[in-house]
Motif scaffolding. Structure first.
Motif, PDB file in Angstrom:
ATOM      1  N   ILE A  59      17.823  36.419  20.879  1.00  0.00           N
ATOM      2  CA  ILE A  59      16.903  36.952  19.864  1.00  0.00           C
ATOM      3  C   ILE A  59      17.696  37.170  18.577  1.00  0.00           C
ATOM      4  O   ILE A  59      18.735  37.840  18.605  1.00  0.00           O
ATOM      5  CB  ILE A  59      16.290  38.297  20.328  1.00  0.00           C
ATOM      6  N   PRO A  60      17.249  36.603  17.454  1.00  0.00           N
ATOM      7  CA  PRO A  60      17.972  36.844  16.205  1.00  0.00           C
ATOM      8  C   PRO A  60      18.137  38.345  15.965  1.00  0.00           C
ATOM      9  O   PRO A  60      17.214  39.123  16.244  1.00  0.00           O
ATOM     10  CB  PRO A  60      17.070  36.201  15.143  1.00  0.00           C
ATOM     11  N   GLU A  61      19.299  38.742  15.459  1.00  0.00           N
ATOM     12  CA  GLU A  61      19.605  40.176  15.321  1.00  0.00           C
ATOM     13  C   GLU A  61      18.526  40.927  14.557  1.00  0.00           C
ATOM     14  O   GLU A  61      18.224  42.081  14.862  1.00  0.00           O
ATOM     15  CB  GLU A  61      20.971  40.361  14.656  1.00  0.00           C
ATOM     16  N   ARG A  62      17.939  40.268  13.560  1.00  0.00           N
ATOM     17  CA  ARG A  62      16.943  40.995  12.753  1.00  0.00           C
ATOM     18  C   ARG A  62      15.659  41.261  13.534  1.00  0.00           C
ATOM     19  O   ARG A  62      14.833  42.064  13.107  1.00  0.00           O
ATOM     20  CB  ARG A  62      16.634  40.241  11.460  1.00  0.00           C
ATOM     21  N   PHE A  63      15.470  40.593  14.662  1.00  0.00           N
ATOM     22  CA  PHE A  63      14.254  40.792  15.462  1.00  0.00           C
ATOM     23  C   PHE A  63      14.494  41.628  16.713  1.00  0.00           C
ATOM     24  O   PHE A  63      13.579  41.813  17.521  1.00  0.00           O
ATOM     25  CB  PHE A  63      13.657  39.446  15.876  1.00  0.00           C
ATOM     26  N   ARG A  64      15.728  42.087  16.926  1.00  0.00           N
ATOM     27  CA  ARG A  64      15.981  42.851  18.139  1.00  0.00           C
ATOM     28  C   ARG A  64      16.495  44.242  17.797  1.00  0.00           C
ATOM     29  O   ARG A  64      17.233  44.369  16.807  1.00  0.00           O
ATOM     30  CB  ARG A  64      16.946  42.101  19.064  1.00  0.00           C
ATOM     31  N   ALA A  67      10.246  45.356  18.167  1.00  0.00           N
ATOM     32  CA  ALA A  67       9.652  46.595  17.662  1.00  0.00           C
ATOM     33  C   ALA A  67       8.448  47.008  18.501  1.00  0.00           C
ATOM     34  O   ALA A  67       7.750  46.164  19.080  1.00  0.00           O
ATOM     35  CB  ALA A  67       9.224  46.388  16.211  1.00  0.00           C
ATOM     36  N   GLY A  68       8.236  48.315  18.588  1.00  0.00           N
ATOM     37  CA  GLY A  68       7.041  48.846  19.234  1.00  0.00           C
ATOM     38  C   GLY A  68       7.087  48.759  20.747  1.00  0.00           C
ATOM     39  O   GLY A  68       6.083  48.996  21.411  1.00  0.00           O
ATOM     40  N   ARG A  69       8.255  48.411  21.276  1.00  0.00           N
ATOM     41  CA  ARG A  69       8.419  48.264  22.717  1.00  0.00           C
ATOM     42  C   ARG A  69       9.797  48.782  23.116  1.00  0.00           C
ATOM     43  O   ARG A  69      10.776  48.464  22.420  1.00  0.00           O
ATOM     44  CB  ARG A  69       8.323  46.775  23.120  1.00  0.00           C
ATOM     45  N   THR A  70       9.896  49.561  24.204  1.00  0.00           N
ATOM     46  CA  THR A  70      11.222  49.923  24.714  1.00  0.00           C
ATOM     47  C   THR A  70      11.879  48.668  25.257  1.00  0.00           C
ATOM     48  O   THR A  70      11.309  47.988  26.119  1.00  0.00           O
ATOM     49  CB  THR A  70      11.096  50.986  25.823  1.00  0.00           C
ATOM     50  N   VAL A  80      28.525  43.920  25.167  1.00  0.00           N
ATOM     51  CA  VAL A  80      27.086  43.744  24.928  1.00  0.00           C
ATOM     52  C   VAL A  80      26.373  45.074  25.144  1.00  0.00           C
ATOM     53  O   VAL A  80      25.448  45.429  24.411  1.00  0.00           O
ATOM     54  CB  VAL A  80      26.502  42.644  25.827  1.00  0.00           C
ATOM     55  N   THR A  81      26.820  45.828  26.146  1.00  0.00           N
ATOM     56  CA  THR A  81      26.216  47.139  26.401  1.00  0.00           C
ATOM     57  C   THR A  81      26.318  48.014  25.165  1.00  0.00           C
ATOM     58  O   THR A  81      25.318  48.604  24.715  1.00  0.00           O
ATOM     59  CB  THR A  81      26.927  47.832  27.587  1.00  0.00           C
ATOM     60  N   ALA A  86      23.662  50.469  20.727  1.00  0.00           N
ATOM     61  CA  ALA A  86      23.701  50.854  19.308  1.00  0.00           C
ATOM     62  C   ALA A  86      22.451  50.358  18.583  1.00  0.00           C
ATOM     63  O   ALA A  86      21.964  51.006  17.648  1.00  0.00           O
ATOM     64  CB  ALA A  86      24.964  50.297  18.649  1.00  0.00           C
ATOM     65  N   ALA A  87      21.931  49.220  19.025  1.00  0.00           N
ATOM     66  CA  ALA A  87      20.725  48.669  18.390  1.00  0.00           C
ATOM     67  C   ALA A  87      19.460  49.393  18.851  1.00  0.00           C
ATOM     68  O   ALA A  87      18.391  49.199  18.267  1.00  0.00           O
ATOM     69  CB  ALA A  87      20.606  47.180  18.703  1.00  0.00           C
ATOM     70  N   GLY A  88      19.577  50.193  19.918  1.00  0.00           N
ATOM     71  CA  GLY A  88      18.422  50.968  20.366  1.00  0.00           C
ATOM     72  C   GLY A  88      17.864  50.557  21.716  1.00  0.00           C
ATOM     73  O   GLY A  88      16.827  51.085  22.132  1.00  0.00           O
ATOM     74  N   ALA A  89      18.520  49.619  22.391  1.00  0.00           N
ATOM     75  CA  ALA A  89      18.045  49.192  23.715  1.00  0.00           C
ATOM     76  C   ALA A  89      18.598  50.122  24.804  1.00  0.00           C
ATOM     77  O   ALA A  89      19.617  50.784  24.604  1.00  0.00           O
ATOM     78  CB  ALA A  89      18.481  47.755  23.989  1.00  0.00           C
TER      79      ALA A  89
END
Ligand SMILES: NC(=O)c1ccc[n+]([C@@H]2O[C@H](COP(=O)([O-])OP(=O)(O)OC[C@H]3O[C@@H](n4cnc5c(N)ncnc54)[C@H](OP(=O)(O)O)[C@@H]3O)[C@@H](O)[C@H]2O)c1
Length: 184
Positions: A59-64, A67-70, A80-81, A86-89
């Motif tokens: 997934i391109p970084e700007r799309f991950r 949004a609106g989903r855990t 990667v963890t 850090a990105a919110g996953a």
């Protein structure tokens, strides 16, 4: 999209495939299918999405995260963890733990497995519904494939009923919904 009646706590799988079941090539999807992307967004919005590390990285970084989903990611890779967290996953090393966390997240009464091949294969036996976009394409050098649906899955909807909807922006497509027979 309209889903058939599902159990109070349900697991869905959603993917796009070629006519022959290719879902990926070289870490990406070998097509650009805007109607499928819109369909994916509309179907999964508001619900947790669970994915493997290679799918997260596709997934391109700007799309991950989506949004609106855990977003729940499975990986045993510490780098990667750290990056995904850090990105919110939410990140797990175990599918059961990942599904439990997804179930506890907003919209968790319906958890979507969103790939890739290894996750679909691992989770197919737990799925209540599979939402499949069939693209009118042949890709001969794909390296990742849709799982076999477990015995008893029933096709409850195909749009269009036969053939494909033409597109002037990408490949022609058909949206299919399959339900685990024991849920009917
Ligand atoms: N057409 C579609 O709708 C669609 C949807 C999604 C993805 N895709 C495509 O599918 C391909 C990626 O699929 P893939 O099968 O290669 O990879 P994947 O399932 O996305 O990711 C595999 C990785 O996830 C982690 N993982 C998986 N199961 C795990 C488990 N039970 N416990 C802990 N970690 C686990 C591991 O990460 P570590 O190695 O980091 O430990 C594993 O290497 C790409 O080409 C992508 O574009 C297509």
């Amino acid at each position: 999209m309209n889903l058939p009646p599902l159990p109070d706590q349900a697991v869905g799988m959603i993917w796009a495939q070629t006519r022959d079941g290719v879902i990926g090539r070289a870490g990406d999807m070998p097509w650009n299918a805007p109607e499928d992307m819109a369909h994916f967004k509309a179907t999964t919005m508001g619900h947790p999405v669970v994915m493997g590390r290679r799918t997260w990285q596709s997934i391109p970084e700007r799309f991950r995260p989506f949004a609106g989903r855990t977003n729940v990611v499975l990986t045993r890779d510490p780098e990667v963890t750290a990056e995904a967290e850090a990105a919110g996953a939410l990140v797990f090393t175990d599918l059961d733990e990942a599904l439990a966390a997804a179930t506890d997240a907003p919209g968790g009464e319906l958890v979507w497995i969103v790939g890739g091949g290894s996750l679909y294969a691992a989770a197919a036996d737990r799925a209540d519904v599979a939402v499949i976009t069939v693209l009118d394409l042949e890709v001969t050098d794909g390296d990742t494939f849709a799982p076999a649906l477990p015995p008893g899955f029933i096709n409850v909807a195909s749009v269009p009923a036969e053939g494909f909807t033409p597109s002037d922006r990408g490949p022609a497509y058909r949206f299919e919904t399959w339900v685990a027979g024991d849920d009917l």
